[in-house]
Scaffold this motif. Sequence first.
Motif, PDB file in Angstrom:
ATOM      1  N   GLY A 103      26.249  55.671  75.107  1.00 51.39           N
ATOM      2  CA  GLY A 103      25.344  54.715  75.312  1.00 51.39           C
ATOM      3  C   GLY A 103      24.443  55.238  76.716  1.00 51.39           C
ATOM      4  N   ARG A 104      25.253  55.895  77.503  1.00 56.00           N
ATOM      5  CA  ARG A 104      24.511  56.492  78.720  1.00 56.00           C
ATOM      6  C   ARG A 104      23.530  57.709  78.159  1.00 56.00           C
ATOM      7  N   ALA A 105      23.886  58.549  77.208  1.00 54.95           N
ATOM      8  CA  ALA A 105      23.226  59.557  76.727  1.00 54.95           C
ATOM      9  C   ALA A 105      22.087  59.263  76.058  1.00 54.95           C
ATOM     10  N   HIS A 106      22.065  58.097  75.487  1.00 54.24           N
ATOM     11  CA  HIS A 106      21.083  57.359  74.569  1.00 54.24           C
ATOM     12  C   HIS A 106      20.176  56.743  75.399  1.00 54.24           C
ATOM     13  N   GLY A 107      20.690  56.271  76.746  1.00 50.32           N
ATOM     14  CA  GLY A 107      19.736  55.490  77.533  1.00 50.32           C
ATOM     15  C   GLY A 107      19.003  56.692  78.310  1.00 50.32           C
ATOM     16  N   GLU A 108      19.623  57.787  78.565  1.00 47.49           N
ATOM     17  CA  GLU A 108      18.723  58.746  79.459  1.00 47.49           C
ATOM     18  C   GLU A 108      17.456  59.161  78.697  1.00 47.49           C
ATOM     19  N   VAL A 109      17.846  59.226  77.275  1.00 45.03           N
ATOM     20  CA  VAL A 109      16.512  59.727  76.584  1.00 45.03           C
ATOM     21  C   VAL A 109      15.685  58.400  76.101  1.00 45.03           C
ATOM     22  N   PHE A 110      16.176  57.283  75.846  1.00 45.74           N
ATOM     23  CA  PHE A 110      15.438  56.150  75.192  1.00 45.74           C
ATOM     24  C   PHE A 110      15.250  54.946  76.194  1.00 45.74           C
ATOM     25  N   GLY A 111      15.610  55.162  77.524  1.00 42.44           N
ATOM     26  CA  GLY A 111      15.615  54.163  78.323  1.00 42.44           C
ATOM     27  C   GLY A 111      14.453  53.542  78.334  1.00 42.44           C
ATOM     28  N   THR A 112      13.195  54.175  78.537  1.00 45.99           N
ATOM     29  CA  THR A 112      11.897  53.582  78.617  1.00 45.99           C
ATOM     30  C   THR A 112      11.176  53.285  77.356  1.00 45.99           C
ATOM     31  N   ILE A 113      11.673  54.160  76.400  1.00 43.91           N
ATOM     32  CA  ILE A 113      11.134  54.074  74.798  1.00 43.91           C
ATOM     33  C   ILE A 113      11.465  52.586  74.238  1.00 43.91           C
ATOM     34  N   ARG A 114      12.783  52.299  74.431  1.00 41.93           N
ATOM     35  CA  ARG A 114      13.474  51.246  73.922  1.00 41.93           C
ATOM     36  C   ARG A 114      13.438  51.089  72.309  1.00 41.93           C
ATOM     37  N   PRO A 115      13.820  51.888  71.569  1.00 41.27           N
ATOM     38  CA  PRO A 115      13.725  51.705  70.018  1.00 41.27           C
ATOM     39  C   PRO A 115      14.859  50.642  69.723  1.00 41.27           C
ATOM     40  N   ALA A 116      14.472  50.071  68.536  1.00 38.54           N
ATOM     41  CA  ALA A 116      15.646  49.127  68.068  1.00 38.54           C
ATOM     42  C   ALA A 116      16.947  49.909  67.701  1.00 38.54           C
ATOM     43  N   ALA A 117      18.202  49.475  68.179  1.00 39.19           N
ATOM     44  CA  ALA A 117      19.168  50.459  67.944  1.00 39.19           C
ATOM     45  C   ALA A 117      20.300  49.719  67.459  1.00 39.19           C
ATOM     46  N   THR A 118      21.315  50.431  66.880  1.00 42.93           N
ATOM     47  CA  THR A 118      22.487  49.844  66.430  1.00 42.93           C
ATOM     48  C   THR A 118      23.618  50.921  66.499  1.00 42.93           C
ATOM     49  N   MET A 119      24.775  50.398  67.316  1.00 43.93           N
ATOM     50  CA  MET A 119      25.934  51.311  67.609  1.00 43.93           C
ATOM     51  C   MET A 119      27.032  50.685  66.641  1.00 43.93           C
ATOM     52  N   VAL A 120      27.783  51.565  65.792  1.00 41.62           N
ATOM     53  CA  VAL A 120      28.895  50.913  65.197  1.00 41.62           C
ATOM     54  C   VAL A 120      29.886  51.815  65.285  1.00 41.62           C
ATOM     55  N   GLY A 121      31.215  51.256  65.043  1.00 44.32           N
ATOM     56  CA  GLY A 121      32.387  52.263  64.980  1.00 44.32           C
ATOM     57  C   GLY A 121      32.720  52.554  63.318  1.00 44.32           C
ATOM     58  N   VAL A 122      33.103  53.816  63.306  1.00 48.69           N
ATOM     59  CA  VAL A 122      33.496  54.344  61.815  1.00 48.69           C
ATOM     60  C   VAL A 122      34.654  54.843  61.993  1.00 48.69           C
ATOM     61  N   ALA A 123      35.164  55.027  60.940  1.00 47.46           N
ATOM     62  CA  ALA A 123      36.673  55.530  60.757  1.00 47.46           C
ATOM     63  C   ALA A 123      36.618  56.945  61.006  1.00 47.46           C
TER      64      ALA A 123
END
Length: 141
Positions: A103-123
Amino acid sequence: MPSESEPEKAVHPEAVRQNIRGTSPWEATVGYSRAVRLGNVVHVAGTTATVNGEVVGVGDAYEQTRVVLGIIAGALSEAGATLEDVVRTRIFVTDISRWAEVGRAHGEVFGTIRPAATMVGVAALIDPQHLVEIEAEAILP
């Protein structure tokens, strides 16, 4: 169903499809493109921190996310889009307890852009060294 006065919302039939190639060793085998642009919409395939067949940032979820987002930015650029055009990301992580690093890395790129986002855990992802995979969708004005 749209009324007679409302046009159907569909991609213009004359829109040109542009397939964007990446460096993933799986693209030809599996039969996919790094990204596809159709009209003003760009879909970026699930992207991992794989550069020239090698996993980058082994063991480091933050670094892998940074690399993934750089690869996505490159694919968008080749399609005539930018990160600012991204409206949606889907983030798949193999260890959801590491969500803050990703999330920190994603936020550094998209912090002001704010796309709809989903984060899920996968096996698992395609390579056991992959900790994160991200898809993105962009709409050009």
